[in-house]
Design a protein around this motif. Structure first.
Motif, short mmCIF file in Angstrom:
data_model
loop_
_atom_site.label_atom_id
_atom_site.label_comp_id
_atom_site.label_asym_id
_atom_site.label_seq_id
_atom_site.Cartn_x
_atom_site.Cartn_y
_atom_site.Cartn_z
N LEU A 50 0.87 -1.17 0.00
CA LEU A 50 0.00 0.00 0.00
C LEU A 50 0.90 1.21 0.00
O LEU A 50 1.85 1.30 0.81
N LEU A 51 0.61 2.11 -0.90
CA LEU A 51 1.42 3.30 -1.12
C LEU A 51 0.59 4.52 -0.78
O LEU A 51 -0.56 4.62 -1.21
N GLU A 52 1.15 5.42 0.01
CA GLU A 52 0.47 6.68 0.31
C GLU A 52 0.85 7.71 -0.74
O GLU A 52 2.02 7.86 -1.08
N CYS A 53 -0.15 8.42 -1.24
CA CYS A 53 0.08 9.47 -2.24
C CYS A 53 0.06 10.85 -1.58
O CYS A 53 -0.33 11.00 -0.43
N GLU A 54 0.47 11.86 -2.34
CA GLU A 54 0.54 13.23 -1.82
C GLU A 54 -0.80 13.72 -1.30
O GLU A 54 -0.86 14.50 -0.35
N ASP A 55 -1.89 13.28 -1.91
CA ASP A 55 -3.23 13.70 -1.49
C ASP A 55 -3.80 12.80 -0.39
O ASP A 55 -4.98 12.86 -0.08
N LYS A 56 -2.94 11.97 0.20
CA LYS A 56 -3.27 11.03 1.27
C LYS A 56 -4.13 9.85 0.81
O LYS A 56 -4.59 9.06 1.62
N SER A 57 -4.34 9.70 -0.48
CA SER A 57 -5.03 8.52 -0.99
C SER A 57 -4.08 7.33 -0.90
O SER A 57 -2.87 7.49 -0.73
N LEU A 58 -4.65 6.12 -1.00
CA LEU A 58 -3.87 4.89 -0.90
C LEU A 58 -3.96 4.11 -2.20
O LEU A 58 -5.04 3.97 -2.77
N TYR A 59 -2.82 3.61 -2.66
CA TYR A 59 -2.74 2.80 -3.87
C TYR A 59 -2.26 1.41 -3.45
O TYR A 59 -1.33 1.28 -2.66
N THR A 60 -2.89 0.37 -3.98
CA THR A 60 -2.50 -1.01 -3.69
C THR A 60 -1.93 -1.65 -4.94
O THR A 60 -2.51 -1.54 -6.02
N GLY A 61 -0.79 -2.33 -4.80
CA GLY A 61 -0.18 -2.98 -5.95
C GLY A 61 0.65 -4.18 -5.52
O GLY A 61 0.74 -4.51 -4.35
N ILE A 62 1.25 -4.85 -6.52
CA ILE A 62 2.16 -5.96 -6.24
C ILE A 62 3.47 -5.73 -7.00
O ILE A 62 3.49 -5.04 -8.03
N THR A 63 4.53 -6.33 -6.49
CA THR A 63 5.84 -6.24 -7.13
C THR A 63 6.74 -7.34 -6.59
O THR A 63 6.44 -7.94 -5.57
#
Length: 82
Positions: free
Chosen positions: A6-19
C-alpha cells in the motif's frame, strides 16, 4: 518472492499494488512511470507490505485489499505499527 504493498500518495489517498522489487517499484511510482494513478496523485511512501511466495498468492491478496474501504486499509496499516 512477491509483495503486496500500500502506497500513500501526496493527497493522502492509498494505492494497492504488487511487485517483486519494492525499492524499484517505489522509484517507478515516484518518477511518474509507475502507473496512471500514482503519476497523477504523486507517490510518497510505502506504508504497508505483505510477502508472498507466489505471484498468484500476491494477486489474490491485492484483489482482496482493493475491494476494502479506505478505513479498513488504514486499520491494516495501523495494525502493523503496533
Amino acid at each position: 518472492m512477491y509483495f503486496v504493498y500500500l502506497l500513500e500518495c501526496e493527497d493522502k489517498s492509498l494505492y494497492t499494488g504488487i511487485t517483486n522489487d519494492l525499492e524499484r517499484r517505489l522509484k517507478e511510482h515516484k518518477s511518474g512511470s509507475g502507473g496512471h494513478y500514482t503519476s497523477s496523485h504523486g507517490a510518497v511512501k510505502i506504508v504497508h507490505t505483505e510477502k508472498f511466495k507466489t505471484r498468484s498468492g500476491a494477486l489474490k491478496r491485492e484483489a482482496e485489499i482493493k475491494k476494502w474501504s479506505r478505513e479498513r486499509k488504514i486499520d491494516l496499516i495501523a495494525s502493523n505499527k503496533k
